[in-house]
Scaffold this motif. Sequence first.
Motif, short mmCIF file in Angstrom:
data_model
loop_
_atom_site.label_atom_id
_atom_site.label_comp_id
_atom_site.label_asym_id
_atom_site.label_seq_id
_atom_site.Cartn_x
_atom_site.Cartn_y
_atom_site.Cartn_z
N ARG A 35 -54.43 -0.68 -2.38
CA ARG A 35 -54.25 -1.75 -1.42
C ARG A 35 -55.25 -2.88 -1.75
O ARG A 35 -56.20 -3.54 -1.35
N ARG A 36 -55.11 -3.14 -3.28
CA ARG A 36 -56.07 -4.18 -3.88
C ARG A 36 -55.84 -5.63 -3.39
O ARG A 36 -54.83 -6.07 -3.13
N GLY A 360 -50.82 -10.81 -13.82
CA GLY A 360 -50.20 -11.10 -12.69
C GLY A 360 -49.92 -9.84 -11.82
O GLY A 360 -49.26 -10.14 -10.66
N ALA A 361 -49.79 -8.64 -11.88
CA ALA A 361 -49.72 -7.41 -11.49
C ALA A 361 -50.75 -7.28 -10.35
O ALA A 361 -51.90 -7.25 -10.56
N ALA A 362 -50.43 -7.03 -9.26
CA ALA A 362 -51.41 -6.47 -8.18
C ALA A 362 -51.21 -5.00 -8.16
O ALA A 362 -50.25 -4.34 -8.61
N PRO A 377 -48.70 -12.88 -3.65
CA PRO A 377 -49.34 -12.39 -4.91
C PRO A 377 -50.26 -11.32 -4.87
O PRO A 377 -50.25 -10.39 -5.47
N SER A 378 -51.32 -11.15 -3.83
CA SER A 378 -52.20 -10.29 -3.58
C SER A 378 -51.83 -9.19 -3.27
O SER A 378 -52.40 -7.96 -3.36
N ILE A 379 -50.49 -9.00 -2.81
CA ILE A 379 -50.11 -7.45 -2.19
C ILE A 379 -49.04 -7.07 -3.52
O ILE A 379 -49.44 -5.80 -3.93
N VAL A 380 -48.16 -7.77 -3.89
CA VAL A 380 -47.25 -7.29 -4.88
C VAL A 380 -47.19 -8.18 -6.23
O VAL A 380 -46.26 -7.96 -6.96
N GLY A 381 -48.38 -8.85 -6.63
CA GLY A 381 -48.36 -9.80 -7.46
C GLY A 381 -47.50 -10.98 -7.74
O GLY A 381 -47.07 -11.52 -6.79
#
Length: 425
Positions: A35-36, A360-362, A377-381
């Motif tokens: 969960r970054r 770009g990846a989360a 973006p912070s969840i799935v990039g």
Amino acid sequence: MIWLEAVLFGAAVLALALALLLRRARRSGRVRRARRGVRAVEWTAAAAALVLAAAGGLVVWALPPVDFPEPSGGYAVGTTTVQWTDRDRDETWTEDPDDRRTVVAQLWYPAEPGTGTAGAPYLGRTAAEARVVTDAIADGFGLPGSLLSDAARARTRAAAGAAPVRDGAPLPVVVFSPGLGGVRGQNTAWAQELASHGYVVAALDHPFDSAAVVLDDGTVVRGRLSVPEGSEEEDRLVSEWTSIRADDMRLALTRLQEMDADADGPFADRLDPGRVVAAGHSFGGSAALHAAAGDDRFAAVIDIDGFPHEADGLALPRPLLVLVAGRGTGDAVADARYADAVTAALAAADGPSCALTVEGAAHLSFTDAPLYLPPVPSIVGSDGRTRPLATTADATLAFLDAALRDPAADPRAALAPFGATECDS
């Protein structure tokens, strides 16, 4: 009017639930890696609550119907689910001395076209099992199960019970462990893509760790793990849980070898015991490192954005691939600590080893989450719903093909087209 009010209410609940999910994930720590990026997203979720409440139509944007990409390989994809019990290992999560460790595994594999039942259910053998699993995932975050109802109803691109392809050489195998609390189906898009290119993927449920595991007799085993953030017990617990998962992966490999040796079984002489990879996402990535370090039957390792705990003391088979989310955690200290641990893991590998940073990846970009979670973006990039899945699979396939199928190939060169790569020879 009633429909519109329901949509607006659901939208507001969605955004609020997302904020609560992320706040809970930050408290739990998720063993430092899962969960970054949650801090930045809490503000995004709070703002989304206002936007969504004013525009109910954005619910479709936030929670779209799940549509798996068509696998690009030359094989049809089959899937089946099996249950394995280790008669020599006690189940440490119960007090019954007669309980033995049991795992559930889902296999994706190259299949004979036209066999099996097309559109196998996602996250379960049946729609009912999928609902049990999604309800447990939602409950783990204190959310209503309806938020994952589309995922519970989703269908995959694999055919349930299809016959494994009979022609050609035996197939290389990837044994996969999901993240902490994760379930066997969380990387279905990735597994289907690998299977379409000639790999067998065996993904595991870890009872009492995975959110929910439905056994063959219908028993539902709910997850019990929680990480006490900042506790002195954390390192001990992580080591204990990693050991359990590593043993589960070794059990899976043993059972797969037995399936290959069973002359009357569907996988007779179809699996290649000399080309087996230990792989995992997040906490499962760490487990894969430890499984391979203690078992020379594994020929390579793939750690998908998992913190490589105690890797500097391991003797790993070669080669090793670590996929790293380019967005990081949002915490410079944590990101530096992770980078140091990855470097130590690369140095521990006996031969070519690389860490590929996927820009770009989360953290959740490496799972199916982009297909059904809000595209924050912070969840799935930041690469859309399907591009992260394609990048993960393409890089994995390039690495596996170089490591297992072409003795003259250099896995490091194969990874060069996919982004910044740190390698250790």
